[in-house]
Scaffold this active site. Structure first.
Site, short mmCIF file in Angstrom:
data_model
loop_
_atom_site.label_atom_id
_atom_site.label_comp_id
_atom_site.label_asym_id
_atom_site.label_seq_id
_atom_site.Cartn_x
_atom_site.Cartn_y
_atom_site.Cartn_z
CB SER A 25 -0.90 0.02 1.23
OG SER A 25 -1.79 -1.06 1.21
CD GLU B 259 -0.45 0.20 13.43
OE1 GLU B 259 -0.74 -0.17 14.58
OE2 GLU B 259 -0.89 -0.38 12.42
CG PHE C 90 -3.74 2.39 11.02
CD1 PHE C 90 -4.88 2.47 11.81
CD2 PHE C 90 -3.79 1.70 9.83
CE1 PHE C 90 -6.07 1.85 11.41
CE2 PHE C 90 -4.97 1.08 9.42
CZ PHE C 90 -6.10 1.15 10.21
#
Lengths: 297, 321
Positions: free
Chosen positions: B40, B61, B86
């Site tokens: 992504s 994260e 995120f």
């Protein structure tokens, strides 16, 4: 090491004893600094600070290879990260006694315009501090990053971190603990300060950590127990063992049992002094139990 | 609009990926971290060329932000990559303490920002991230408008020291800014001159603003169009110079009107040159599932909405409202 009928060993023995005595003297002085700092501003965290006095003095004076001329990047030296930033008094005193900044500056702890903030920060440019901490659970991640950086720089030095036991209730720690073993971070030594207490009471009652030893082992860490975390000689011996274990494709954890408020009789065996300062009268009593050794600031 | 031809639509995230690849070749201190979204974020080529300088963190994260902060100690320049949601909301305290307050040289690179993330819906879209990041002292906040600009921004942020939030998106959009452009952090770009109203836009809304200005031109309304890619620090001068001439402004962004570019502009206007402003932005709402273009239409984030806002703001200016 016991003295044998042999001059060389005798010399070594006395040298070692002198070293231990010096470290102990520093510990007592650091305790006095902590007590006087928190008393002056009537705030701060003496309990955990006193409990870790031996650990800090040994780490900074006996274990780590460090440059007093502070540089943020810390190339070719060992690094230390304090995750439970509220025990800043013990860190500040240790750094000042080591020569990172003038002892006098300990007077400014928690005051306005001070570099010695309530919780340590890089923001005010205090030599010896490489990360801001206080909001809990972030230190192991930062230490891992610094350990990665050392590997990339082909710098063989070690990254140390201290975390509180209560702090392990923060989930980010377990992300970091899982990562460190999965990625074979072997230039990292994390010590957990097991004093069994947090603000609201015994850790066992607030939120039990369960079997930490089994947890760290299950997460793939090399594990060492330091059952007398207020004993200078045992701290030296376990930290040296930890150093020897590094470089073996595993991160190293030391479970260090300490006594919160250690060295002051009325501050021990209770969580009451986690974040409370002694008043003037209490300070006098506490100081009388820790007689000046290297000179007060 | 001859000046701004679509050179072939591309996604802004590919601009990030290609910029990162180039950085990997140019600067050995650049390292990248990702929380299980390599594809992504278009990080594959960087990873292929620099496996030792890439850290796959997994779906963690908070740990990624801490590790990035730590990597700066020793001189590395970490680029973190995950979705905007995120990258910000999920890890606000980690960014605040370990990166911003600690003044670490971390580049937080966030893809899939705004509503154009599309079908995944509101849990993955974020319309609050600009606000979250611009509130942090010392954080530079950048939102790029096309592939070329995103690539240029990626290269540029490696050259400044300090934390940066770089926001870009998922969909394929027109690529119309110059290839290999200089990217001046903190400098707005005057895309079109005009006299009746100023349109200040960022991100995917920049192209829409140009279309709106062209349509309005045909109706005899002349708009100045400014691209603000750096929301913080804001180029107040370019905005004030324009509104002193046009005396009204429309801000356009794919973000909530609370906390976004529009609000930053309002603050500047209130202090230095009060005048009417209209906001093309989401109005205190979460997003929802749908095709990106359908969502942009439903939430009035398109050329038509901008043109309407311009007409409205000119009307208010005339009535001195």
């Amino acid at each position: 090491m016991k003295p044998l009928n042999n001059d060389l060993n005798l010399k070594k023995y006395y040298k070692k004893m002198t070293k231990i005595e010096t470290l102990k003297k520093t510990v007592t002085q650091v305790r006095r600094d902590i007590l006087r700092m928190v008393n002056k501003v009537n705030s701060g965290h003496p309990g955990g600070s006193l409990g870790c006095a031996e650990f800090f003095v040994v780490l900074y004076n006996e274990i780590m290879s460090i440059n007093i001329e502070f540089e943020m990047d810390g190339i070719n030296e060992d690094l230390f990260f304090l995750s439970n930033g509220h025990i800043s008094p013990v860190l500040y005193s240790t750094l000042a006694r080591k020569g990172f900044f003038p002892l006098e500056e300990l007077k400014t702890f928690r005051d306005i315009n001070s570099r010695l903030q309530g919780h340590p920060t890089t923001h005010e440019g205090l030599p010896g501090i490489r990360i801001s901490s206080g909001s809990l659970g972030q230190g192991i991640s930062v230490a891992i990053g610094a350990a990665h950086s050392k590997k990339l720089n082909k710098d063989p030095h070690i990254v140390y971190a201290l975390v509180g036991d209560g702090e392990l209730q923060e989930g980010q720690n377990w992300e970091a603990i899982m990562y460190a073993s999965a990625k074979k971070i072997d230039n990292l030594i994390v010590t957990v300060d097991l004093n069994g207490k947090q603000i609201d009471g015994p850790t066992e009652e607030v939120l039990s950590l369960g079997n930490l030893s089994e947890k760290f082992k299950a997460f793939g860490w090399e594990l060492l127990h330091l059952n007398k975390g207020n004993d200078v000689e045992q701290i030296i011996s376990v930290l040296k063992k930890a150093k020897n274990l590094s470089g073996n494709k595993k991160p190293v954890c030391i479970l260090m049992k300490t006594e919160m408020g250690n060295g002051v009789d009325f501050m021990m065996n209770t969580h009451a002094w986690h974040g409370k300062a002694p008043n003037d009268e209490q300070l006098e009593i506490a100081l009388s139990q820790n007689i000046e050794t290297l000179g007060d600031y | 609009m001859t000046k701004f031809k679509n050179q072939g639509s591309k996604d802004t995230r590919s601009g990030f990926g290609d910029g990162l690849t180039e950085l990997g070749r140019k600067n050995k201190n650049v390292v990248a971290l990702c929380a299980d979204l390599i594809g992504s974020l278009k990080m594959n080529q960087f990873i292929k060329e620099n496996p030792e300088r890439f850290f796959q963190i997994g779906i963690a994260e908070a740990n990624m932000m801490g590790i990035a902060a730590g990597l700066t100690i020793g001189g590395k320049i970490p680029f973190t990559g995950t979705f905007a949601n995120f990258s910000t909301g999920r890890v606000y305290d980690q960014i605040r303490q370990s990166i911003a307050y600690s003044n670490k040289n971390v580049k937080i690179c966030a893809s899939h920002a705004g509503i154009t993330l599309g079908e995944d819906g509101a849990t993955h879209q974020i319309l609050e991230d600009i606000g979250l990041m611009k509130m942090l002292p010392g954080m530079t906040v950048i939102n790029t408008c096309d592939y070329n600009q995103t690539k240029a921004a990626t290269l540029a942020i490696s050259k400044i020291k300090g934390p940066v939030y770089l926001r870009f998106g998922r969909p394929v959009v027109p690529n119309f800014t110059p290839i290999n452009q200089d990217f001046n952090i903190g400098k707005g770009i005057l895309l079109k001159s005009g006299n009746d109203a100023t349109i200040v836009s960022t991100g995917h809304l920049v192209w829409e603003s140009l279309i709106a200005a062209e349509k309005l031109e045909n109706e005899g309304i002349s708009c100045e169009v400014i691209n603000i890619h750096t929301i913080k620090p804001l180029d107040e001068k370019i905005i004030l110079d324009s509104v002193k001439k046009t005396r009204c402004v429309v801000s356009a962004e794919e973000h909530n009107y609370y906390g976004g570019l529009g609000e930053s502009i309002s603050r500047t206007l209130t202090s230095f040159f009060p005048c009417s402003q209209e906001f093309v932005a989401t109005k205190d709402t979460f997003g929802e599932s749908g095709k990106p273009s359908d969502l942009m239409n439903k939430y009035s984030l398109n050329d038509t909405a901008i043109a309407k806002a311009v007409i409205k703001v000119i009307e208010r200016k005339k009535n001195n409202v």
